[in-house]
Enzyme design. Structure first.
Site, mmCIF file in Angstrom:
data_model
loop_
_atom_site.group_PDB
_atom_site.id
_atom_site.type_symbol
_atom_site.label_atom_id
_atom_site.label_comp_id
_atom_site.label_asym_id
_atom_site.label_seq_id
_atom_site.Cartn_x
_atom_site.Cartn_y
_atom_site.Cartn_z
ATOM 1 N N GLU A 100 0.833 -1.235 -0.051
ATOM 2 C CA GLU A 100 0.002 0.005 0.108
ATOM 3 C C GLU A 100 0.710 1.306 -0.036
ATOM 4 O O GLU A 100 2.200 1.163 0.505
ATOM 5 C CB GLU A 100 -0.867 -0.031 1.042
ATOM 6 C CG GLU A 100 -2.040 -1.055 0.997
ATOM 7 C CD GLU A 100 -2.995 -1.081 2.161
ATOM 8 O OE1 GLU A 100 -4.281 -1.379 1.825
ATOM 9 O OE2 GLU A 100 -2.707 -0.758 3.194
ATOM 10 N N CYS A 113 3.644 8.477 1.244
ATOM 11 C CA CYS A 113 4.091 7.628 2.086
ATOM 12 C C CYS A 113 4.315 6.113 1.492
ATOM 13 O O CYS A 113 3.156 5.535 1.168
ATOM 14 C CB CYS A 113 2.907 7.426 3.202
ATOM 15 S SG CYS A 113 3.406 6.280 4.572
ATOM 16 N N CYS A 120 5.973 -6.967 7.095
ATOM 17 C CA CYS A 120 7.010 -6.403 8.131
ATOM 18 C C CYS A 120 7.332 -7.660 9.022
ATOM 19 O O CYS A 120 6.318 -8.249 9.519
ATOM 20 C CB CYS A 120 6.515 -5.203 8.773
ATOM 21 S SG CYS A 120 7.989 -4.467 9.820
ATOM 22 N N CYS A 124 5.952 -5.076 15.816
ATOM 23 C CA CYS A 124 5.765 -3.862 17.073
ATOM 24 C C CYS A 124 4.237 -4.264 17.421
ATOM 25 O O CYS A 124 3.262 -4.335 16.560
ATOM 26 C CB CYS A 124 5.874 -2.604 16.206
ATOM 27 S SG CYS A 124 7.381 -2.386 15.921
ATOM 28 N N CYS A 127 1.249 -2.436 15.789
ATOM 29 C CA CYS A 127 1.111 -1.973 14.394
ATOM 30 C C CYS A 127 0.601 -3.081 13.430
ATOM 31 O O CYS A 127 0.816 -4.286 13.484
ATOM 32 C CB CYS A 127 2.664 -1.569 13.814
ATOM 33 S SG CYS A 127 2.529 -1.460 11.885
ATOM 34 N N CYS A 338 -0.873 5.999 10.089
ATOM 35 C CA CYS A 338 0.183 5.345 10.364
ATOM 36 C C CYS A 338 -0.097 4.124 11.019
ATOM 37 O O CYS A 338 -1.019 3.989 11.829
ATOM 38 C CB CYS A 338 0.997 6.163 11.342
ATOM 39 S SG CYS A 338 1.659 7.747 10.884
HETATM 40 N N1 SAH Z 1 9.236 0.336 10.148
HETATM 41 C C1 SAH Z 1 9.485 1.957 9.963
HETATM 42 C C2 SAH Z 1 8.758 2.196 9.246
HETATM 43 C C3 SAH Z 1 7.204 2.346 9.272
HETATM 44 S S1 SAH Z 1 6.728 4.086 9.845
HETATM 45 C C4 SAH Z 1 9.039 2.522 11.520
HETATM 46 O O1 SAH Z 1 8.719 1.753 12.418
HETATM 47 O O2 SAH Z 1 9.539 3.647 11.756
HETATM 48 C C5 SAH Z 1 5.088 3.801 10.639
HETATM 49 C C6 SAH Z 1 4.963 4.657 11.634
HETATM 50 O O3 SAH Z 1 3.801 4.526 12.181
HETATM 51 C C7 SAH Z 1 6.095 4.111 12.696
HETATM 52 O O4 SAH Z 1 6.504 5.313 13.504
HETATM 53 C C8 SAH Z 1 5.245 3.352 13.439
HETATM 54 O O5 SAH Z 1 5.737 2.788 14.722
HETATM 55 C C9 SAH Z 1 3.849 4.082 13.612
HETATM 56 N N2 SAH Z 1 2.642 3.276 13.966
HETATM 57 C C10 SAH Z 1 2.560 1.957 13.824
HETATM 58 N N3 SAH Z 1 1.310 1.412 14.420
HETATM 59 C C11 SAH Z 1 0.626 2.575 14.740
HETATM 60 C C12 SAH Z 1 -0.726 2.772 15.132
HETATM 61 N N4 SAH Z 1 -1.729 1.972 15.512
HETATM 62 N N5 SAH Z 1 -0.978 4.132 15.236
HETATM 63 C C13 SAH Z 1 -0.112 4.933 14.945
HETATM 64 N N6 SAH Z 1 1.235 4.904 14.659
HETATM 65 C C14 SAH Z 1 1.523 3.717 14.461
#
Ligand code: SAH
Length: 363
Positions: A100, A113, A120, A124, A127, A338
């Site tokens: 996406e 973006c 991935c 985390c 996410c 995000c």
């Molecule tokens: N793997 C990289 C790139 C992904 S960026 C990284 O983690 O930085 C995506 C961003 O959205 C990251 O900062 C991630 O932690 C954040 N993110 C993940 N899940 C989220 C959620 N449920 N709500 C808000 N932000 C989230």
């Protein structure tokens, strides 16, 4: 007849390398040198959907080019528009994997973006992408091609900024991201200014070092999300491999200003003591802090911090002398914000979870 598989993909190499391939080819077929720049311009800057569409070239030459080179597209499988103007694209890749991409208009700017991996591996806790597991790394073409498709869209979407904040961990695919950065930034490529391109990482150290070694002023964002190892470990398994202190040290020696991303998890990482710990880390490496409201769709078991409480948390950081912004949520209604990006996998392979050294590809 040249076999389809033997054609050279001009979009999976830097513009410099593509120029080399074209120079050699045009010499071989006895075409004037100025044709090289004509074709080069149609790769990224003013992209053509196919050689056939390069009507400034003689028809016979277009056919010769098409027999020797490939100019692939990324297929748009779905496109959704949010009430706030944010648009989400689902691209289906040649091997049926899907990724996406999200276009976020804001005044004069359009931020794209982009994804760097299909799925991935990092898991985390909050996410959605982590929950779908890891399929594979994207190629340089598949990364920069997401931006190329915006220029090819009708009407074109004039992307001004790029963030590597879609699916995947860019620093676990550094070899391809490294080449893609050149495609995005090179004046003979997409020509997007390095200061308008941000790579976001959970803190994969070899990748941060490799990015710091590039001459261009690409920006670095680090997903911190917890201001101490105990809590970070619970939320982000990668912290075992790259603990907070090492990530902060890498940010200190990075020669440009770094941004911290901090997703606000109600009752988990949003207490005053967390603000004080986070402020100390940010001051240690002169980081700018972005507070991100939690978006639904990740793992269950978390609730968002209230907007009032996020503002109070931001005030605590400011009182400590840290620069901070609260991120606006965009595209939540179409699951484009995000941490909301995820696609159903078609294959039967189980998701990969393991973190091996060979997952980290540093040139
Ligand atoms: N793997 C990289 C790139 C992904 S960026 C990284 O983690 O930085 C995506 C961003 O959205 C990251 O900062 C991630 O932690 C954040 N993110 C993940 N899940 C989220 C959620 N449920 N709500 C808000 N932000 C989230």
């Amino acid at each position: 007849m040249t076999d389809e598989n033997q054609r050279i993909n001009l979009l999976n190499m830097t513009p410099h390398a593509a120029r080399g391939a074209l120079v050699e080819f045009f010499e071989r077929v006895g075409q004037p040198r100025y044709r090289v720049d004509q074709v080069l311009r149609r790769l990224w800057l003013n992209p053509a959907p196919s050689f056939e569409a390069m009507t400034e070239l003689p028809k016979a030459l277009r056919e010769t080019l098409d027999a020797a080179f490939e100019l692939p597209r990324l297929a748009i499988a779905a496109r959704q528009k949010s009430a706030d103007g944010t648009e989400k694209f689902l691209f289906r890749l040649a091997d049926n994997e899907a990724i996406e991409t999200v276009a976020i208009p804001d005044g004069d700017r359009v931020t794209l973006c982009i994804s760097s991996q299909a799925g991935c591996a990092l898991q985390c806790a909050f996410c959605a992408t982590g929950a779908m597991g890891f399929s594979r790394n994207l190629t340089p073409f598949e990364i920069a091609g997401q931006v190329r498709e915006m220029r090819l869209s009708d009407p074109p979407i004039p992307v001004t900024n790029i963030v590597f904040m879609g699916m995947g961990e860019p620093m676990m695919n550094w070899k391809a991201v490294d080449v893609a950065l050149t495609m995005l930034n090179d004046p003979a490529g997409l020509g997007i200014g390095a200061r308008h391109i941000t790579i976001s990482t959970v803190g994969v150290l070899p990748g941060i070092i490799a990015l710091g070694q590039r001459q261009e002023q690409f920006r670095l964002a680090i997903s911190i999300h917890a201001p101490n190892d105990g809590l970070r470990q619970e939320l982000m398994p990668i912290n075992t491999r790259y603990p907070l202190a090492q990530v902060i040290d890498a940010a200190k020696v990075f020669d440009r200003r770094v941004t911290f991303e901090y997703v606000m998890l109600g009752g988990v990482n949003d207490r005053e003591e967390h603000a004080l710990q986070l402020a100390k880390l940010a001051k240690d490496c002169r980081a700018f802090v972005n507070l991100i409201p939690l978006h639904p769709g990740g793992a269950r078991g978390f609730s968002p911090t209230s907007p009032d409480h996020i503002r109070a948390f931001a005030r605590e950081l400011r009182a400590e002398g840290v620069e901070v912004a609260v991120r606006k949520s965009r595209g939540v209604d179409i699951a484009a914000a995000c941490g909301q990006l995820r696609v159903e996998r078609l294959g039967r392979r189980p998701p990969r979870r393991a973190q091996h050294d060979d997952d980290v590809q540093v040139a």
